[in-house]
Design a protein around this motif. Structure first.
Motif, PDB file in Angstrom:
ATOM      1  N   ILE A  21       0.833  -1.206   0.000  1.00 52.96           N
ATOM      2  CA  ILE A  21       0.000   0.000   0.000  1.00 52.96           C
ATOM      3  C   ILE A  21       0.863   1.250   0.000  1.00 52.96           C
ATOM      4  O   ILE A  21       0.580   2.235  -0.707  1.00 52.96           O
ATOM      5  CB  ILE A  21      -0.946  -0.011   1.209  1.00 52.96           C
ATOM      6  CG1 ILE A  21      -1.951  -1.161   1.083  1.00 52.96           C
ATOM      7  CG2 ILE A  21      -1.685   1.321   1.332  1.00 52.96           C
ATOM      8  CD1 ILE A  21      -2.865  -1.312   2.287  1.00 52.96           C
ATOM      9  N   GLY A  22       1.948   1.221   0.778  1.00 55.38           N
ATOM     10  CA  GLY A  22       2.804   2.396   0.877  1.00 55.38           C
ATOM     11  C   GLY A  22       3.440   2.782  -0.445  1.00 55.38           C
ATOM     12  O   GLY A  22       3.375   3.956  -0.858  1.00 55.38           O
ATOM     13  N   VAL A  23       4.027   1.804  -1.139  1.00 56.99           N
ATOM     14  CA  VAL A  23       4.685   2.139  -2.406  1.00 56.99           C
ATOM     15  C   VAL A  23       3.662   2.464  -3.481  1.00 56.99           C
ATOM     16  O   VAL A  23       3.919   3.299  -4.367  1.00 56.99           O
ATOM     17  CB  VAL A  23       5.620   1.003  -2.878  1.00 56.99           C
ATOM     18  CG1 VAL A  23       6.739   0.770  -1.876  1.00 56.99           C
ATOM     19  CG2 VAL A  23       4.863  -0.285  -3.128  1.00 56.99           C
ATOM     20  N   THR A  24       2.474   1.855  -3.402  1.00 56.67           N
ATOM     21  CA  THR A  24       1.432   2.161  -4.386  1.00 56.67           C
ATOM     22  C   THR A  24       0.922   3.586  -4.200  1.00 56.67           C
ATOM     23  O   THR A  24       0.734   4.326  -5.174  1.00 56.67           O
ATOM     24  CB  THR A  24       0.277   1.155  -4.274  1.00 56.67           C
ATOM     25  OG1 THR A  24       0.783  -0.173  -4.477  1.00 56.67           O
ATOM     26  CG2 THR A  24      -0.787   1.448  -5.315  1.00 56.67           C
ATOM     27  N   LEU A  25       0.699   3.980  -2.944  1.00 49.42           N
ATOM     28  CA  LEU A  25       0.244   5.343  -2.683  1.00 49.42           C
ATOM     29  C   LEU A  25       1.331   6.355  -3.034  1.00 49.42           C
ATOM     30  O   LEU A  25       1.031   7.432  -3.576  1.00 49.42           O
ATOM     31  CB  LEU A  25      -0.154   5.486  -1.212  1.00 49.42           C
ATOM     32  CG  LEU A  25      -1.430   4.758  -0.788  1.00 49.42           C
ATOM     33  CD1 LEU A  25      -1.679   4.940   0.705  1.00 49.42           C
ATOM     34  CD2 LEU A  25      -2.632   5.233  -1.603  1.00 49.42           C
ATOM     35  N   ALA A  26       2.576   6.009  -2.740  1.00 44.57           N
ATOM     36  CA  ALA A  26       3.675   6.903  -3.110  1.00 44.57           C
ATOM     37  C   ALA A  26       3.749   7.066  -4.624  1.00 44.57           C
ATOM     38  O   ALA A  26       4.025   8.162  -5.134  1.00 44.57           O
ATOM     39  CB  ALA A  26       4.992   6.371  -2.561  1.00 44.57           C
ATOM     40  N   THR A  27       3.471   5.980  -5.332  1.00 43.74           N
ATOM     41  CA  THR A  27       3.461   6.052  -6.794  1.00 43.74           C
ATOM     42  C   THR A  27       2.309   6.931  -7.284  1.00 43.74           C
ATOM     43  O   THR A  27       2.456   7.699  -8.245  1.00 43.74           O
ATOM     44  CB  THR A  27       3.345   4.638  -7.392  1.00 43.74           C
ATOM     45  OG1 THR A  27       4.404   3.825  -6.892  1.00 43.74           O
ATOM     46  CG2 THR A  27       3.434   4.685  -8.909  1.00 43.74           C
ATOM     47  N   PHE A  28       1.142   6.811  -6.619  1.00 47.62           N
ATOM     48  CA  PHE A  28       0.023   7.700  -6.950  1.00 47.62           C
ATOM     49  C   PHE A  28       0.440   9.154  -6.802  1.00 47.62           C
ATOM     50  O   PHE A  28       0.112  10.005  -7.636  1.00 47.62           O
ATOM     51  CB  PHE A  28      -1.165   7.413  -6.026  1.00 47.62           C
ATOM     52  CG  PHE A  28      -2.250   6.604  -6.677  1.00 47.62           C
ATOM     53  CD1 PHE A  28      -3.131   7.190  -7.574  1.00 47.62           C
ATOM     54  CD2 PHE A  28      -2.405   5.253  -6.394  1.00 47.62           C
ATOM     55  CE1 PHE A  28      -4.140   6.454  -8.172  1.00 47.62           C
ATOM     56  CE2 PHE A  28      -3.401   4.508  -6.981  1.00 47.62           C
ATOM     57  CZ  PHE A  28      -4.270   5.103  -7.874  1.00 47.62           C
ATOM     58  N   GLY A  29       1.170   9.435  -5.718  1.00 51.17           N
ATOM     59  CA  GLY A  29       1.603  10.800  -5.499  1.00 51.17           C
ATOM     60  C   GLY A  29       2.589  11.295  -6.536  1.00 51.17           C
ATOM     61  O   GLY A  29       2.595  12.475  -6.902  1.00 51.17           O
ATOM     62  N   ALA A  30       3.426  10.369  -7.035  1.00 48.51           N
ATOM     63  CA  ALA A  30       4.461  10.761  -8.000  1.00 48.51           C
ATOM     64  C   ALA A  30       3.928  10.803  -9.423  1.00 48.51           C
ATOM     65  O   ALA A  30       4.240  11.726 -10.182  1.00 48.51           O
ATOM     66  CB  ALA A  30       5.648   9.799  -7.908  1.00 48.51           C
ATOM     67  N   ILE A  31       3.138   9.806  -9.809  1.00 49.27           N
ATOM     68  CA  ILE A  31       2.625   9.719 -11.188  1.00 49.27           C
ATOM     69  C   ILE A  31       1.135   9.348 -11.129  1.00 49.27           C
ATOM     70  O   ILE A  31       0.746   8.231 -11.472  1.00 49.27           O
ATOM     71  CB  ILE A  31       3.425   8.709 -12.033  1.00 49.27           C
ATOM     72  CG1 ILE A  31       3.612   7.376 -11.285  1.00 49.27           C
ATOM     73  CG2 ILE A  31       4.774   9.272 -12.418  1.00 49.27           C
ATOM     74  CD1 ILE A  31       4.241   6.284 -12.150  1.00 49.27           C
TER      75      ILE A  31
END
Length: 478
Positions: free
Chosen positions: A242-252
């Protein structure tokens, strides 16, 4: 006293022994390892297919297209209908390879994958070679080219895929669980806080979480961790995903929305279910029905059955103290029930071969009354227990050894390709029943492994000391 006349020696004369020095033994072992690597290279040429980093060219072209300001999932590789199908987090991880020429990027991926495979084999084989008193570097030096030569590995390397890297991430969590179960034996003696943290295994679950963020099928390992009440590792895996997926949402965010709202559900982007390379249950059923599409309800019913069987056997293997077999059963189950499991996804046959081979050795040693080290059985005065010899000890472990050898040869030769067919041009029954059997042989092997892969009671427990008593009792009953 024995006598010698001329060049003739009577039969009482002892045969002189040739004792090799340390340097000579090392030289011989290096030569053997080099010979096995050469044999593996020849085997890839004989049984493999022409490889030119086909998938890597799609990934490289997609991230290059994306880096140029275009929409990632709009990319279509030249002369194909194929585009980028991985989650956006994978695209971020792959983005640096846009700085390299495609062939160099493929070569770097191949070297990294072989290195990761060697490290995984060292971790999986370490308990076995320690028990048998063998040389770890020598066994890993032989096992690595043998593993590289079989279908899943050579396809992964030749096409520029990431399966061996994801396999290594998941196996890292297995090692972390082992270390956590043995906490107090390694990490307390570590010199730095970082080393103590690493050896504590407190991070176990991160590998599964990262692998799930790159490819969705490793999520089955989270379900396994929950079923076996390994809550810390399970929640770490979930939090990582969830953390890396949400971080990815924030980036792209644009690419993330496109993937989860549209691309994820476009199953036609990856290919037809009946393609020979798809050795999942869905591919097997599509070919048996001689149809491009899988019969949905039948696939769902059998998938639920295989899922229940695979996870229940994995839980039982762990309860009996064999975490490696438990992980292997989960990986094999994921391969079977996934709608698409290309032949390069089937890396879980590698630990399955190791488990079968070790089961054969352990049963052979037990039949000869040798000490059963590493079984979880209690010892008296520090001496491991002995099992009495049994009748016909030469046959003990034969079926497991034959299973290991047969499984290896099946995935080395990979008989699916001589009988490859594609609808609607050619029926999957073009070569009769035997041809259909060969075209589905890898899928059939996976299903048989889920149903029948043996585990080794007490071999490699990876849980906390308060559970070891039950493992000892169960192993003693076995």
């Amino acid at each position: 006293m024995p006598t010698t006349v001329g060049r003739r020696t009577n039969r009482l004369t002892p045969t002189p022994r040739v004792v090799l020095g340390v340097d000579q033994r090392i030289a011989v072992r290096v030569g053997v390892v080099a010979a096995v690597w050469y044999a593996a290279w020849l085997a890839i040429g004989a049984f493999g297919r022409p490889y030119n980093f086909f998938d890597m060219k799609i990934y490289h072209g997609a991230v290059l297209w994306w880096a140029g300001g275009n929409e990632l999932y709009d990319f279509v590789a030249p002369s194909t209908t194929l585009g980028f199908t991985y989650p956006p987090f994978a695209a971020l991880v792959m983005l640096p390879m846009s700085w390299l020429p495609v062939d160099l990027a493929g070569s770097v991926n191949a070297l990294a994958s072989i290195g990761a495979l060697a490290v995984v084999l060292a971790a999986l084989l370490r308990p076995i070679v320690d028990r048998l008193g063998w040389s770890l570097w020598f066994i890993v030096g032989i096992a690595t080219p043998l593993a590289v030569a079989i279908e899943p590995s050579r396809e992964t390397l030749g096409y520029g895929q990431v399966n061996l890297l994801l396999f290594a991430l998941i196996m890292a969590d297995l090692v972390g669980l082992r270390w956590r179960a043995r906490r107090g034996t390694h990490h307390e003696s570590a010199e730095t806080p970082l080393a103590r943290f690493v050896y504590s295994g407190a991070w176990a679950g991160v590998g599964i979480g990262l692998a799930t963020a790159v490819k969705l099928t490793p999520a089955l390992f989270v379900g396994y961790l929950m079923l076996t009440r390994q809550w810390r590792a399970a929640w770490i895996a979930v939090a990582t995903t969830i953390g890396v997926t949400l971080a990815t949402f924030g980036a792209i965010g644009e690419e993330s929305r496109a993937y989860f709202t549209s691309v994820l559900w476009q199953t036609e982007r990856v290919g037809a279910a009946d393609m020979t390379a798809n050795q999942s249950l869905a591919g097997l059923l599509a070919r048996l029905y001689d149809s491009i599409e899988t019969p949905g309800l039948l696939w769902l019913a059998f998938s639920v059955l295989v899922l229940a069987l695979g996870l229940s056997r994995a839980v039982s293997a762990r309860t009996d103290g064999d975490e490696l077999t438990a992980f292997t059963l989960v990986g094999l189950t994921a391969n079977v029930i996934s709608p698409i499991s290309w032949s390069h996804h089937l890396v879980w046959v590698i630990p399955a071969i190791i488990v079968l081979a070790d089961a054969a050795v352990r049963r052979r040693d037990a039949s000869r009354g040798l000490p059963l080290r590493g079984t979880g059985l209690p010892s008296a005065n520090g001496v491991p227990p002995l099992r009495p010899p049994i009748w016909y000890p030469a046959l003990t472990g034969l079926r497991h050894a034959a299973g290991a050898l047969g499984l290896y040869l099946l995935f080395l030769i990979s008989p699916i390709w001589p009988y490859e067919h594609q609808l609607p041009e050619v029926s999957h029954y073009q070569d009769g029943l035997f041809g259909a059997l060969m075209e589905n042989s890898l899928a059939i092997a996976l299903i048989l492994l889920v149903a029948a892969l043996p585990w080794r009671p007490g071999a490699e427990p990876a849980f906390y000391p308060d559970r070891l008593g039950r493992t000892t009792q169960l192993a003693a009953r076995r």
